[in-house]
Design an enzyme around this catalytic site. Structure first.
Site, PDB file in Angstrom:
ATOM      1  CD  GLN A  54      -2.760   1.328   2.388  1.00  0.00           C
ATOM      2  OE1 GLN A  54      -2.224   1.637   3.444  1.00  0.00           O
ATOM      3  NE2 GLN A  54      -4.056   1.116   2.271  1.00  0.00           N
ATOM      4  CB  CYS A  84      -3.910   7.581   6.408  1.00  0.00           C
ATOM      5  SG  CYS A  84      -2.959   7.855   7.916  1.00  0.00           S
ATOM      6  CG  ASN A 184     -11.933  -2.071   6.806  1.00  0.00           C
ATOM      7  OD1 ASN A 184     -11.581  -0.910   6.962  1.00  0.00           O
ATOM      8  ND2 ASN A 184     -11.537  -3.040   7.610  1.00  0.00           N
ATOM      9  N   GLY A 185     -14.550  -2.647   8.496  1.00  0.00           N
ATOM     10  CA  GLY A 185     -15.025  -1.854   9.622  1.00  0.00           C
ATOM     11  C   GLY A 185     -15.835  -2.659  10.605  1.00  0.00           C
TER      12      GLY A 185
HETATM   13  C1  LIG Z   1      -3.037   0.908  14.326  1.00  0.00           C
HETATM   14  C2  LIG Z   1      -3.753   1.033  13.023  1.00  0.00           C
HETATM   15  C3  LIG Z   1      -3.024   1.252  11.865  1.00  0.00           C
HETATM   16  C4  LIG Z   1      -3.671   1.367  10.640  1.00  0.00           C
HETATM   17  N1  LIG Z   1      -2.915   1.548   9.518  1.00  0.00           N
HETATM   18  C5  LIG Z   1      -3.525   1.538   8.303  1.00  0.00           C
HETATM   19  C6  LIG Z   1      -2.755   1.596   7.098  1.00  0.00           C
HETATM   20  O1  LIG Z   1      -1.516   1.664   7.113  1.00  0.00           O
HETATM   21  N2  LIG Z   1      -3.423   1.553   5.920  1.00  0.00           N
HETATM   22  C7  LIG Z   1      -4.789   1.455   5.862  1.00  0.00           C
HETATM   23  O2  LIG Z   1      -5.350   1.385   4.770  1.00  0.00           O
HETATM   24  N3  LIG Z   1      -5.537   1.427   6.972  1.00  0.00           N
HETATM   25  C8  LIG Z   1      -4.928   1.447   8.185  1.00  0.00           C
HETATM   26  N4  LIG Z   1      -5.712   1.368   9.327  1.00  0.00           N
HETATM   27  C9  LIG Z   1      -7.185   1.276   9.202  1.00  0.00           C
HETATM   28  C10 LIG Z   1      -7.659  -0.172   9.091  1.00  0.00           C
HETATM   29  O3  LIG Z   1      -7.145  -0.760   7.908  1.00  0.00           O
HETATM   30  C11 LIG Z   1      -9.184  -0.273   9.031  1.00  0.00           C
HETATM   31  O4  LIG Z   1      -9.650   0.430   7.897  1.00  0.00           O
HETATM   32  C12 LIG Z   1      -9.884   0.289  10.272  1.00  0.00           C
HETATM   33  O5  LIG Z   1      -9.179  -0.052  11.451  1.00  0.00           O
HETATM   34  C13 LIG Z   1     -11.315  -0.235  10.362  1.00  0.00           C
HETATM   35  O6  LIG Z   1     -11.367  -1.642  10.269  1.00  0.00           O
HETATM   36  P1  LIG Z   1     -11.428  -2.598  11.575  1.00  0.00           P
HETATM   37  O7  LIG Z   1     -12.667  -2.229  12.335  1.00  0.00           O
HETATM   38  O8  LIG Z   1     -11.474  -3.999  10.980  1.00  0.00           O
HETATM   39  O9  LIG Z   1     -10.189  -2.346  12.349  1.00  0.00           O
HETATM   40  C14 LIG Z   1      -5.091   1.285  10.559  1.00  0.00           C
HETATM   41  C15 LIG Z   1      -5.820   1.062  11.732  1.00  0.00           C
HETATM   42  C16 LIG Z   1      -5.185   0.944  12.950  1.00  0.00           C
HETATM   43  C17 LIG Z   1      -6.019   0.715  14.184  1.00  0.00           C
END
Ligand SMILES: Cc1cc2nc3c(=O)[nH]c(=O)nc-3n(C[C@H](O)[C@H](O)[C@H](O)COP(=O)(O)O)c2cc1C
Length: 290
Positions: A54, A84, A184-185
């Site tokens: 990415q 981000c 996602n989410g």
């Molecule tokens: C510590 C942390 C780092 C993350 N880094 C990225 C990243 O580098 N690239 C990205 O697309 N999303 C990043 N995210 C977002 C997650 O990919 C995801 O979209 C978000 O946490 C919601 O999904 P979840 O509920 O499954 O965690 C990050 C999330 C967290 C908590």
């Protein structure tokens, strides 16, 4: 996930059954400038493939150059970060800031499409804030520029990670495009994943935080305690074998703290885990809790 989805974690996820894997976000400018810490983020283990990497950036030509480098290094696909929310990142027009700059986004899509030989995908948010939820429009724009797929984390930039992820926005993106949409989410169980597919019609599901301390979530079935212990030992061994000493210690602390979530006395032991000075000390503290 930045600071988390490095090679050892990704390989453990793959071995537990994860499908498509993606690297942490990689700063395009820093990569093109050969910044050593950024180049280290591109390291992977052959068994991880197929692996997408990415990119984070706002300059179309720099992103294209970085994408070419990543493909040369073995990336099977390039994913553009448009989600981000970090203040320093969006101040540079990167990450979620691209959601409110469709003209720039369009130029980036076109430039990257020409540069990327493999799959080119994007990861978007619902929008910038609740008055500008434009994920379907951005997805349509991406489709018209030849982007191969879109992952939707439907919270807006303003929501950061708070409140429930509004899955209806994922459904709106599914309705808007024909390319595959990854939802996602807030998926932290197989039931959640099934519910997301049923509610939104998404082609597949991306799991972030739900996999921290629980990579066995990708097995899709209950995993007994002894099998979990085997996975944790494997993860620790991969961290020690493949990361430089300092990074390995940081990663062991983070992941063993996540693995200890919910165990009796875990909260009380956390300061000791983070204060430990050697991998052996961290492991010892963890296995006493386990
Ligand atoms: C510590 C942390 C780092 C993350 N880094 C990225 C990243 O580098 N690239 C990205 O697309 N999303 C990043 N995210 C977002 C997650 O990919 C995801 O979209 C978000 O946490 C919601 O999904 P979840 O509920 O499954 O965690 C990050 C999330 C967290 C908590």
């Amino acid at each position: 996930m930045a600071g988390v989805t490095n090679a050892p974690f990704r390989l453990v996820a793959r071995e537990c059954g994860a499908g498509r894997l993606t690297s942490e976000e990689i700063d395009a400018r820093a990569l093109v400038r050969d910044n050593a810490r950024t180049v280290a983020l591109t390291a992977y283990l052959p068994e991880e493939r197929p692996l997408a990497m990415q990119l984070l950036g706002e300059d179309p030509d720099l992103l294209a150059e970085a994408a070419r480098r990543l493909e040369t290094a073995g990336a099977d696909g390039i994913d553009l970060n448009m989600g981000c929310p970090v203040a320093k990142v969006v101040a540079k027009g990167q990450g979620a800031a691209l959601m409110r700059d469709p003209l720039r986004a369009a130029v980036i899509f076109r430039t990257l499409r020409k540069a990327v030989a493999g799959a080119f995908t994007i990861k978007i948010r619902g929008g910038w804030d609740d008055r500008t939820v434009n994920a379907p429009e951005i997805a349509r724009l991406a489709e018209s520029e030849g982007v191969d797929g879109v992952t939707v984390h439907p919270r807006t930039r303003s929501q950061q990670y708070t409140g429930r992820a509004p899955w209806d926005v994922i459904a709106d993106v599914v309705d808007a495009v024909r390319i595959p949409v990854v939802g996602n989410g807030d998926v932290s169980s197989v039931d959640d994943a099934r519910a997301m597919v049923a509610a939104t019609g998404c082609a597949s599901v991306m799991i972030g935080r739900g996999a921290l301390g629980r990579p066995w979530i990708f097995r899709g079935v209950d995993v007994p305690r002894d099998a979990r212990a085997t996975i944790i030992r494997r993860h620790c061994a991969l961290i020690e074998a493949h990361l430089p000493e300092r990074a390995a210690l940081v990663q062991l602390k983070k992941h063993l703290a996540w693995y200890s979530d919910g165990l009796p006395f875990a909260a009380r032991s956390r300061p000791a885990i983070f204060a430990a000075r050697t991998p052996a000390e961290v492991a010892d503290l963890f296995w006493r809790l386990w």
